[in-house]
Design a protein around this motif. Structure first.
Motif, PDB file in Angstrom:
ATOM      1  N   TYR A  74      27.061  43.077  38.420  1.00 55.89           N
ATOM      2  CA  TYR A  74      27.698  44.019  37.503  1.00 55.89           C
ATOM      3  C   TYR A  74      29.210  43.917  37.603  1.00 55.89           C
ATOM      4  O   TYR A  74      29.771  43.577  38.643  1.00 55.89           O
ATOM      5  CB  TYR A  74      27.343  45.466  37.859  1.00 55.89           C
ATOM      6  CG  TYR A  74      25.923  45.877  37.616  1.00 55.89           C
ATOM      7  CD1 TYR A  74      25.415  46.022  36.333  1.00 55.89           C
ATOM      8  CD2 TYR A  74      25.085  46.174  38.684  1.00 55.89           C
ATOM      9  CE1 TYR A  74      24.109  46.433  36.113  1.00 55.89           C
ATOM     10  CE2 TYR A  74      23.777  46.588  38.475  1.00 55.89           C
ATOM     11  CZ  TYR A  74      23.306  46.716  37.189  1.00 55.89           C
ATOM     12  OH  TYR A  74      22.015  47.132  36.970  1.00 55.89           O
ATOM     13  N   ASP A  81      31.309  54.285  35.339  1.00 53.41           N
ATOM     14  CA  ASP A  81      30.468  53.079  35.414  1.00 53.41           C
ATOM     15  C   ASP A  81      29.698  53.042  36.736  1.00 53.41           C
ATOM     16  O   ASP A  81      28.505  52.716  36.755  1.00 53.41           O
ATOM     17  CB  ASP A  81      31.305  51.810  35.278  1.00 53.41           C
ATOM     18  CG  ASP A  81      31.857  51.593  33.878  1.00 53.41           C
ATOM     19  OD1 ASP A  81      31.379  52.248  32.924  1.00 53.41           O
ATOM     20  OD2 ASP A  81      32.774  50.756  33.747  1.00 53.41           O
ATOM     21  N   GLU A  97      22.348  47.226  31.352  1.00 47.17           N
ATOM     22  CA  GLU A  97      22.622  45.989  30.593  1.00 47.17           C
ATOM     23  C   GLU A  97      24.081  45.893  30.150  1.00 47.17           C
ATOM     24  O   GLU A  97      24.643  44.800  30.168  1.00 47.17           O
ATOM     25  CB  GLU A  97      21.701  45.895  29.379  1.00 47.17           C
ATOM     26  CG  GLU A  97      20.243  45.671  29.732  1.00 47.17           C
ATOM     27  CD  GLU A  97      19.957  44.347  30.418  1.00 47.17           C
ATOM     28  OE1 GLU A  97      20.703  43.373  30.221  1.00 47.17           O
ATOM     29  OE2 GLU A  97      18.943  44.296  31.155  1.00 47.17           O
ATOM     30  N   ARG A  98      24.706  46.988  29.778  1.00 47.30           N
ATOM     31  CA  ARG A  98      26.078  46.920  29.270  1.00 47.30           C
ATOM     32  C   ARG A  98      27.104  46.503  30.339  1.00 47.30           C
ATOM     33  O   ARG A  98      28.176  46.025  30.010  1.00 47.30           O
ATOM     34  CB  ARG A  98      26.496  48.232  28.609  1.00 47.30           C
ATOM     35  CG  ARG A  98      26.769  49.356  29.570  1.00 47.30           C
ATOM     36  CD  ARG A  98      27.269  50.611  28.856  1.00 47.30           C
ATOM     37  NE  ARG A  98      27.752  51.570  29.832  1.00 47.30           N
ATOM     38  CZ  ARG A  98      28.987  51.580  30.340  1.00 47.30           C
ATOM     39  NH1 ARG A  98      29.874  50.700  29.931  1.00 47.30           N
ATOM     40  NH2 ARG A  98      29.341  52.481  31.235  1.00 47.30           N
TER      41      ARG A  98
END
Length: 101
Positions: A74, A81, A97-98
């Motif tokens: 990531y 986040d 996923e983002r």
């Protein structure tokens, strides 16, 4: 079976003259994640371990973390986040996923 369900490595490397994760406040966000995981009762054997790592060699995609044993990479920008990664991946075993690289 893995000793930890999720072992999270934050690159906190600092290099002179080259892009590095510490340019993005990586150590402070690693510390935030470690504290949050403890507060949620997720830390420890069979649970989650948050560690600092030296260079993970993905500097151009940084800041970066990798979660094992799933081998999920990531990137992140801020506490929101990190919160999403903790909630989705570490608590509910869902890849964000983002933020995945």
């Amino acid at each position: 079976m893995s000793y930890y369900k999720h072992h999270v490595f934050f690159c906190t490397n600092q290099r002179e003259g080259k892009a590095c994760c510490q340019d993005h406040n990586a150590q402070a966000l690693r510390d935030y994640a470690k504290d949050k995981v403890k507060q949620l009762g997720l830390a420890g054997p069979g649970g989650v371990r948050i560690n600092s790592a030296g260079c993970l060699d993905r500097c151009s995609e940084g800041p970066v973390i990798v979660i094992y044993p799933q081998e999920t990479w990531y990137t992140y920008v801020d506490r929101e986040d990190i919160d999403e990664i903790i909630e989705q991946h570490l608590q509910h075993d869902r890849v964000v996923e983002r933020l995945k690289i």
